[in-house]
Design a protein around this motif. Structure first.
Motif, PDB file in Angstrom:
ATOM      1  N   ARG A 262       0.825  -1.214   0.000  1.00 17.18           N
ATOM      2  CA  ARG A 262       0.000   0.000   0.000  1.00 17.18           C
ATOM      3  C   ARG A 262       0.858   1.263   0.000  1.00 17.18           C
ATOM      4  N   MET A 266       0.777   4.305  -2.710  1.00 19.21           N
ATOM      5  CA  MET A 266       0.281   5.588  -2.210  1.00 19.21           C
ATOM      6  C   MET A 266       1.346   6.678  -2.282  1.00 19.21           C
TER       7      MET A 266
ATOM      8  N   MET B  89      -8.191   1.868   0.945  1.00 17.20           N
ATOM      9  CA  MET B  89      -7.227   1.142   0.110  1.00 17.20           C
ATOM     10  C   MET B  89      -7.519  -0.343   0.245  1.00 17.20           C
ATOM     11  N   THR B 194      -4.544   0.721  -6.543  1.00 20.12           N
ATOM     12  CA  THR B 194      -5.424   1.757  -5.997  1.00 20.12           C
ATOM     13  C   THR B 194      -4.614   2.910  -5.421  1.00 20.12           C
ATOM     14  N   VAL B 196      -5.425   6.229  -2.520  1.00 20.28           N
ATOM     15  CA  VAL B 196      -6.276   6.356  -1.343  1.00 20.28           C
ATOM     16  C   VAL B 196      -7.616   6.867  -1.859  1.00 20.28           C
TER      17      VAL B 196
END
Lengths: 297, 297
Positions: A262, A266, B89, B194, B196
């Motif tokens: 993540r 991000m 997320m 992805t 956020v």
């Protein structure tokens, strides 16, 4: 300060190459390098199809670093890059992403003076000096200087410039580094197949990081660690670099895979270094605050 | 100022879609948007495999712009992006460049407050708001909002943010623009699939450029024009964007192909926007001084 002249170069980074000289840790040296054509293109009448490609991207060295052993990380701080007074840009059939639009090859000589490149009248641009080829002896075998890899080589990454720190995995005692192929300017991608190709002199300081672990070269800038990854395709290179970064995030921040993954998505950028060499090169740009202890073991 | 609520959205950008409202040129409006899951994920127990993907990336609109005709260029200035108080997320098997390392899907809800994202304790990051989906009616047919294209759509380009100006080719009278899929933060590549993901309100002003020619969307930032290109592979997208840029350089600077191609390689950067949508998106970043008259016809 010691000066290493460009009269001894390599055309391949090899596991068993013989050093031309040695340096000690913390030593600052100046290394002279040829342009990527080795001086073969000395006027606009010499075209790319006329030249010998076997010596393309030759690198000055190799230089043995005393006190660096296999398994360490070699750190090279780039202090200064001085450029020769003229650069070269060739075009040739098939060269770069739109090379199929080219029939007749052309060579352009660009005066480089007082930090500026004269492209043509009213087209004057500031230099953005960078090192195209820099690397160490690979784990095994031999890699042509025109190709990049985990040992470095033809990385064509514009952040390899004045003020950056580079980190290489050390595969052989003494690291055996070499460099060449400066550019006066190049955009990410090196889209027509060349930067503003130029010779010059790079001043650098060598250091060692003991106990580090590194899979492939890393460039440290003011804000970021950039993990370089070279592979046959962009997709493969991105996947390879992403794996390395997620691994370092997991280790340093004690995170599970999915949490590190993540953070990658991000906060980290994938950027393209070049897509015109035998392997392509990308870099995954990680904000420094995510890896505060990297290379500080 | 007019407020367009998120209660009327599209799942596809279609050539013949019906507008939900109209605006006049120079008008500033605020557009409310859903997160990319349309609010389906309201807790960490809702996983990606549980949700309906058909409404993914729905966009608020379409909005008809009075005074804009087919063949014009639509300009959208992004004035402000306000984010909802929490982002999402997800990870899921196969999602993103390392999706093959994932067995069990997970959902993470991230509080977003006072311009900061709380990833976990001691992992607080500033928001970097951006618009994932923004586009106009295509020339023909219908494109799902999860996909990007020459009409815009799911471009997932982090420079589509506060202070940027966007330019779209207008394929239908009134342009018929729509937007959605905000991100509180995302790195270039959107590497785990992805950002956020978050809902919010975007304030924007619409303008028209008459007599412009544009093949695909362009983002203007403080320093650059970024030419977006979407295609099945990175190589195709880079080639497509490079052709567009070389064409504009030739036209605006009255250069032959090979000279424009050199400027591309020497001064322009290829950057990756995203590699996780049905088509991938890159941008070719051109320093503004190379195209001083673009969109100033």
């Amino acid at each position: 300060m010691r000066f290493i002249s460009k009269n001894r170069t390599i055309t391949h980074f090899s596991a068993n190459m013989e050093p031309i000289t040695d340096v000690r840790l913390q030593e600052t040296i100046t290394v002279e390098t040829h342009d990527c054509y080795g001086g073969q293109i000395d006027s606009e009448t010499v075209l790319r199809p006329d030249i010998n490609l076997e010596t393309m991207n030759q690198a000055t060295g190799p230089i043995y670093v005393n006190g660096v052993e296999k398994g360490d990380v070699l750190q090279i701080d780039i202090e200064e890059i001085e450029l020769d007074p003229r650069g070269i840009m060739v075009t040739s059939k098939g060269l770069g992403v739109l090379g199929d639009h080219i029939e007749e090859p052309t060579t352009k000589i660009l005066p480089v003076k007082e930090g500026r490149i004269c492209f043509k009248e009213d087209f004057i641009f500031p230099v953005r000096p960078m090192i195209g080829v820099i690397g160490v002896a690979p784990a095994s075998g031999s890699v042509h200087c025109a190709s990049p890899g985990d040992h470095g080589g033809n990385l064509d990454t514009k952040d390899i410039t004045i003020g950056s720190k580079l980190y290489f995995p050390v595969f052989q005692d003494g690291a055996l580094f070499a460099l060449g192929d400066l550019h006066a300017s190049m955009g990410d991608g090196e889209l027509d197949g060349t930067g503003v190709e130029i010779g010059g002199r790079t001043t650098l300081t060598v250091r060692a990081v003991k106990g580090g672990t590194l899979e492939a070269p890393v460039v440290e800038t003011a804000d970021s660690f950039m993990f370089l990854a070279s592979a046959k395709t962009l997709d493969e290179a991105i996947r390879k670099g992403s794996k390395h970064v997620v691994g370092h995030l997991q280790q340093e921040l004690s995170l599970e895979f999915q949490e590190a993954y993540r953070l990658l998505s991000m906060l980290c950028d994938v950027r393209i270094s070049q897509i015109v060499n035998p392997l392509v090169t990308v870099r995954i740009v990680v904000p420094k605050e995510l890896l505060p202890r990297l290379f500080k073991k």
